[in-house]
Design a protein around this motif. Structure first.
Motif, PDB file in Angstrom:
ATOM      1  N   THR A  26      13.480  19.991  31.055  1.00 22.13           N
ATOM      2  CA  THR A  26      14.721  20.341  31.757  1.00 22.13           C
ATOM      3  C   THR A  26      15.192  21.740  31.376  1.00 22.13           C
ATOM      4  O   THR A  26      15.589  22.542  32.238  1.00 22.13           O
ATOM      5  CB  THR A  26      15.809  19.308  31.435  1.00 22.13           C
ATOM      6  OG1 THR A  26      15.338  18.002  31.784  1.00 22.13           O
ATOM      7  CG2 THR A  26      17.082  19.608  32.200  1.00 22.13           C
ATOM      8  N   ARG A  27      15.120  22.047  30.072  1.00 24.15           N
ATOM      9  CA  ARG A  27      15.515  23.390  29.631  1.00 24.15           C
ATOM     10  C   ARG A  27      14.573  24.451  30.195  1.00 24.15           C
ATOM     11  O   ARG A  27      15.018  25.545  30.571  1.00 24.15           O
ATOM     12  CB  ARG A  27      15.511  23.443  28.108  1.00 24.15           C
ATOM     13  CG  ARG A  27      16.574  22.572  27.458  1.00 24.15           C
ATOM     14  CD  ARG A  27      16.375  22.499  25.961  1.00 24.15           C
ATOM     15  NE  ARG A  27      17.292  21.570  25.323  1.00 24.15           N
ATOM     16  CZ  ARG A  27      17.213  21.198  24.054  1.00 24.15           C
ATOM     17  NH1 ARG A  27      16.244  21.690  23.285  1.00 24.15           N
ATOM     18  NH2 ARG A  27      18.086  20.345  23.550  1.00 24.15           N
ATOM     19  N   ARG A  73      13.699  16.567  27.732  1.00 24.42           N
ATOM     20  CA  ARG A  73      14.731  17.575  27.457  1.00 24.42           C
ATOM     21  C   ARG A  73      14.130  18.980  27.485  1.00 24.42           C
ATOM     22  O   ARG A  73      14.729  19.912  28.046  1.00 24.42           O
ATOM     23  CB  ARG A  73      15.378  17.307  26.097  1.00 24.42           C
ATOM     24  CG  ARG A  73      16.293  16.093  26.060  1.00 24.42           C
ATOM     25  CD  ARG A  73      17.205  16.138  24.839  1.00 24.42           C
ATOM     26  NE  ARG A  73      16.444  16.225  23.600  1.00 24.42           N
ATOM     27  CZ  ARG A  73      16.043  15.178  22.908  1.00 24.42           C
ATOM     28  NH1 ARG A  73      16.323  13.951  23.331  1.00 24.42           N
ATOM     29  NH2 ARG A  73      15.364  15.331  21.780  1.00 24.42           N
TER      30      ARG A  73
END
Length: 246
Positions: A194-195, A191
Motif C-alpha cells: 500500500t505504501r 502494508r
C-alpha cells in the motif's frame, strides 16, 4: 575493480561468457571459466571461501546427476551424448563431466555479476541508458528492498514470540511457528504494498511522461577497456580449438 565496473557492460560481458559456455562443449573451457569466476569472487570481490562453497551447493546438486552417471558409473545419459554430438564434443572426455562443470561455470559467472553489482545502481542504469519504464524500474527496486525487509520483520516477530513464550530463539522455525507467522507477515507485506502504491502515485509514474533523472555514473573509458579485454579473451578461447586443429 568489479564493483567499480559499470553494471551494463558488466552484464553484457557476463552474458557473453555464459553464451560461450553454452556453445563450447569443451571440458577445458568450462573448467577455466569456473576457476576464473571463482578467483574473481575470492580475490576481487573478497567473498569468504566458506560463503563461496555454500553458494556452489545448488549448482553442484543440479549437475551432480551428470557427474555420478559419467564418472562413478561409467555410463552416459542420452541427453549428455546428444549434447556432445550436436556441439562437437570430443569422445576422449565424458560428456557428463563437461555438463557438470558447465553448470558450475555458468553459476559462478552469474554470481560474479550478482555479488559485485549494486541492485539500485543497476536498475537506475537500465532506466537511464536502456529506457526501462519508470514504473517497472521502481517496482523492481521495491521488490529488491522488500525481500530483506520481510526477512528482518520475520526475525523480529520470532524474537517477540520467543520472549513471550519464555524460551530461546530456535535457529530454524518449527512448522507450527511458521504457520503462526504467516498472517502477520502477510499483513506486513500488504502494508508495504500500500505504501509503495502511494509512493508510485506521488511520483507520478505514468507512461509517456517526461521525467528527470538523478545523475548516474557514466560508462567510462576503463569500463570499455574491461569490456574489450574480456571480449578478446573470450574470442581467443573460442578460436583456440580451431587453431590447434589446424
Amino acid at each position: 575493480m568489479l564493483k567499480a565496473f559499470h553494471p551494463l557492460p558488466k552484464l553484457a560481458l557476463c552474458l557473453a561468457w555464459i553464451a560461450g559456455s553454452l556453445l563450447i562443449f569443451q571440458l577445458w573451457f568450462q573448467v577455466t571459466l569456473f576457476c576464473a569466476a571463482s578467483a574473481l569472487l575470492l580475490l576481487d570481490a573478497r567473498i569468504p571461501p566458506r560463503r563461496l562453497l555454500v553458494l556452489m551447493i545448488p549448482f553442484v546438486l543440479f549437475g551432480f546427476g551428470f557427474f555420478t552417471t559419467s564418472v562413478l558409473f561409467r555410463a552416459e545419459s542420452g541427453f549428455a551424448v546428444q549434447m556432445a554430438q550436436e556441439q562437437g564434443g570430443t569422445p576422449a572426455v565424458a560428456p557428463g563431466l563437461v555438463l557438470f562443470f558447465r553448470v558450475l561455470a555458468c553459476g559462478m559467472t552469474s554470481a560474479v555479476f550478482a555479488l559485485t553489482t549494486d541492485p539500485g545502481q543497476f536498475v537506475r542504469a537500465l532506466m537511464q541508458h536502456l529506457r526501462l519504464p519508470a514504473a517497472m524500474g521502481f517496482a523492481l527496486m521495491q521488490a529488491m528492498h522488500m525481500v530483506p525487509d520481510l526477512r528482518g520483520e520475520m526475525l523480529q516477530l520470532r524474537m517477540a514470540r520467543a520472549i513471550r513464550l519464555g524460551r530461546p530463539l530456535r535457529r530454524i522455525p518449527t512448522p507450527a511457528e511458521a504457520v503462526a507467522l504467516a498472517i502477520p507477515l502477510l499483513a506486513y507485506a500488504i502494508r508495504r504494498a500500500t505504501r509503495a502504491a502511494l509512493a508510485f502515485e506521488a511520483r507520478g509514474l505514468h507512461p509517456n511522461r517526461k521525467r528527470s533523472q538523478l545523475p548516474q555514473p557514466p560508462i567510462t573509458r576503463s569500463d570499455w577497456v574491461l569490456l574489450s579485454v574480456g571480449s578478446l579473451l573470450l574470442l581467443a578461447m573460442t578460436a583456440m580449438p580451431l587453431i590447434t586443429a589446424t
